[in-house]
Design an enzyme around this catalytic site. Sequence first.
Site, mmCIF file in Angstrom:
data_model
loop_
_atom_site.group_PDB
_atom_site.id
_atom_site.type_symbol
_atom_site.label_atom_id
_atom_site.label_comp_id
_atom_site.label_asym_id
_atom_site.label_seq_id
_atom_site.Cartn_x
_atom_site.Cartn_y
_atom_site.Cartn_z
ATOM 1 N N GLU A 72 37.707 49.198 41.967
ATOM 2 C CA GLU A 72 36.676 49.025 40.931
ATOM 3 C C GLU A 72 35.533 48.091 41.346
ATOM 4 O OE1 GLU A 72 37.635 49.693 36.781
ATOM 5 O OE2 GLU A 72 37.542 47.516 36.602
ATOM 6 N N LYS A 74 33.328 45.653 39.699
ATOM 7 C CA LYS A 74 33.444 44.926 38.425
ATOM 8 C C LYS A 74 32.836 43.537 38.588
ATOM 9 C CE LYS A 74 37.212 43.681 35.210
ATOM 10 N NZ LYS A 74 38.659 43.741 34.989
ATOM 11 N N LYS A 134 33.292 54.216 34.324
ATOM 12 C CA LYS A 134 34.193 53.470 33.459
ATOM 13 C C LYS A 134 33.357 52.816 32.364
ATOM 14 C CE LYS A 134 38.665 51.613 33.918
ATOM 15 N NZ LYS A 134 38.778 50.338 33.248
ATOM 16 N N GLU A 183 43.300 56.891 28.795
ATOM 17 C CA GLU A 183 43.922 55.553 28.855
ATOM 18 C C GLU A 183 44.721 55.229 27.594
ATOM 19 O OE1 GLU A 183 41.655 52.192 30.614
ATOM 20 O OE2 GLU A 183 41.877 51.328 28.614
ATOM 21 N N ASN A 204 47.197 51.152 30.623
ATOM 22 C CA ASN A 204 46.500 49.878 30.814
ATOM 23 C C ASN A 204 47.396 48.745 30.323
ATOM 24 O OD1 ASN A 204 44.715 47.728 31.034
ATOM 25 N ND2 ASN A 204 42.946 49.031 30.568
ATOM 26 N N GLU A 234 47.032 50.511 35.404
ATOM 27 C CA GLU A 234 45.741 49.827 35.356
ATOM 28 C C GLU A 234 45.893 48.371 34.927
ATOM 29 O OE1 GLU A 234 43.762 53.727 33.173
ATOM 30 O OE2 GLU A 234 42.958 51.737 32.732
ATOM 31 N N SER A 235 45.113 47.511 35.557
ATOM 32 C CA SER A 235 44.884 46.114 35.162
ATOM 33 C C SER A 235 45.959 45.140 35.626
ATOM 34 C CB SER A 235 44.738 45.975 33.632
ATOM 35 O OG SER A 235 43.580 46.642 33.188
HETATM 36 O O1 LIG Z 1 38.915 43.425 32.205
HETATM 37 C C1 LIG Z 1 38.887 43.082 31.019
HETATM 38 O O2 LIG Z 1 38.869 41.892 30.636
HETATM 39 C C2 LIG Z 1 38.882 44.119 29.929
HETATM 40 C C3 LIG Z 1 38.933 43.712 28.604
HETATM 41 C C4 LIG Z 1 38.905 44.657 27.607
HETATM 42 C C5 LIG Z 1 38.835 45.990 27.886
HETATM 43 C C6 LIG Z 1 38.789 46.418 29.203
HETATM 44 C C7 LIG Z 1 38.822 45.492 30.215
HETATM 45 N N1 LIG Z 1 38.753 45.888 31.528
HETATM 46 C C8 LIG Z 1 38.602 47.233 31.936
HETATM 47 C C9 LIG Z 1 39.684 47.650 32.809
HETATM 48 O O3 LIG Z 1 40.407 48.536 32.462
HETATM 49 C C10 LIG Z 1 39.875 46.914 34.103
HETATM 50 O O4 LIG Z 1 38.621 46.595 34.626
HETATM 51 C C11 LIG Z 1 40.653 47.672 35.156
HETATM 52 O O5 LIG Z 1 41.865 48.137 34.677
HETATM 53 C C12 LIG Z 1 40.906 46.730 36.354
HETATM 54 O O6 LIG Z 1 41.595 45.591 35.895
HETATM 55 P P1 LIG Z 1 41.749 44.303 36.817
HETATM 56 O O7 LIG Z 1 42.327 44.753 38.133
HETATM 57 O O8 LIG Z 1 42.678 43.403 36.069
HETATM 58 O O9 LIG Z 1 40.396 43.723 37.002
#
Ligand SMILES: O=C(O)c1ccccc1NCC(=O)[C@H](O)[C@H](O)COP(=O)(O)O
Length: 280
Positions: A72, A74, A134, A183, A204, A234-235
């Site tokens: 990503e 970001k 996204k 998602e 997620n 995810e995340s």
């Molecule tokens: O990243 C956030 O804080 C967030 C909060 C609320 C809704 C969506 C959010 N992020 C979008 C995503 O789904 C993430 O960017 C993606 O899964 C990657 O996550 P990470 O590896 O933890 O940065």
Amino acid sequence: MDGGRIPPAARLPLSTCPRFSRRSSPGSARTSPTGRQAATSLAELQRRAARAAPAIDAEELFRREDLSLIAEVKRRSPSKGDLAGIPDPAALAGAYAAGGATAISVLTERRRFGGSLDDLDTVRAAVDIPVLRKDFMVTDYQLWEARAHGADIVLLIVAALSDVDLGHLLRLAGELGMTALVEVHDEVETQRAVDAGALVVGVNARNLKTLEVFPDTFSRLAPLIPPGCVKVAESGITGPSDAAWYAGQGADAILVGEALVTGADPVLAVEELLRQQVAS
Ligand SMILES: O=C(O)c1ccccc1NCC(=O)[C@H](O)[C@H](O)COP(=O)(O)O
């Protein structure tokens, strides 16, 4: 195809969270979906989409690898604030691709994530692997916009959509040749995604209300997703051991943002995430 239909406003739980109130911010009118729709008609977007290169079949690519990585772009997040300046999204995306990423996720939401459609254009031009737009996608217009800007994958967040709108946007994504990453966050949303016919389901781990990450969300929900679907974790994935753990839990793909944009070497970081799961 009901190209101009705008579904009811998003039912995203985030709208009830103070951090996600729908206040406008300086400059947001220029870049909001309604502002963009006033500047570029749906008909014009449809002409641009018709001229764009056909979407790459990301779903098929996700099925091909043992574990795929969606890397990503970001800059900022509601949970962590500023993450990385990313002055050159093309270079970052190129590094992800060089490391072996299967697809690139580009956040295009400006206010909370610091992204834009310009980032999508830049990344699209830089790589020949699938690109995910996204964003909080709730209208036909946004899907056409994604395709017109070269996206191959779009995000549909079940929590933000009624069943009717989810089914409608899923069909439209398919008609436009794009893969929908649908998602989910809990059991009810997972069932709704399956009932709607989702073929690529993203679990997620981040709770949209509290923004906390619960890694066991994937192992709880994965058994509810039919074997024929691609499962994406995810995340909150911080490194190779997390990647290996999700692979062991049945993830076909992982989506990683923060750990990649805050690291020193994105090529190596991608290689290590993928190498670890091969070794495990
Ligand atoms: O990243 C956030 O804080 C967030 C909060 C609320 C809704 C969506 C959010 N992020 C979008 C995503 O789904 C993430 O960017 C993606 O899964 C990657 O996550 P990470 O590896 O933890 O940065």
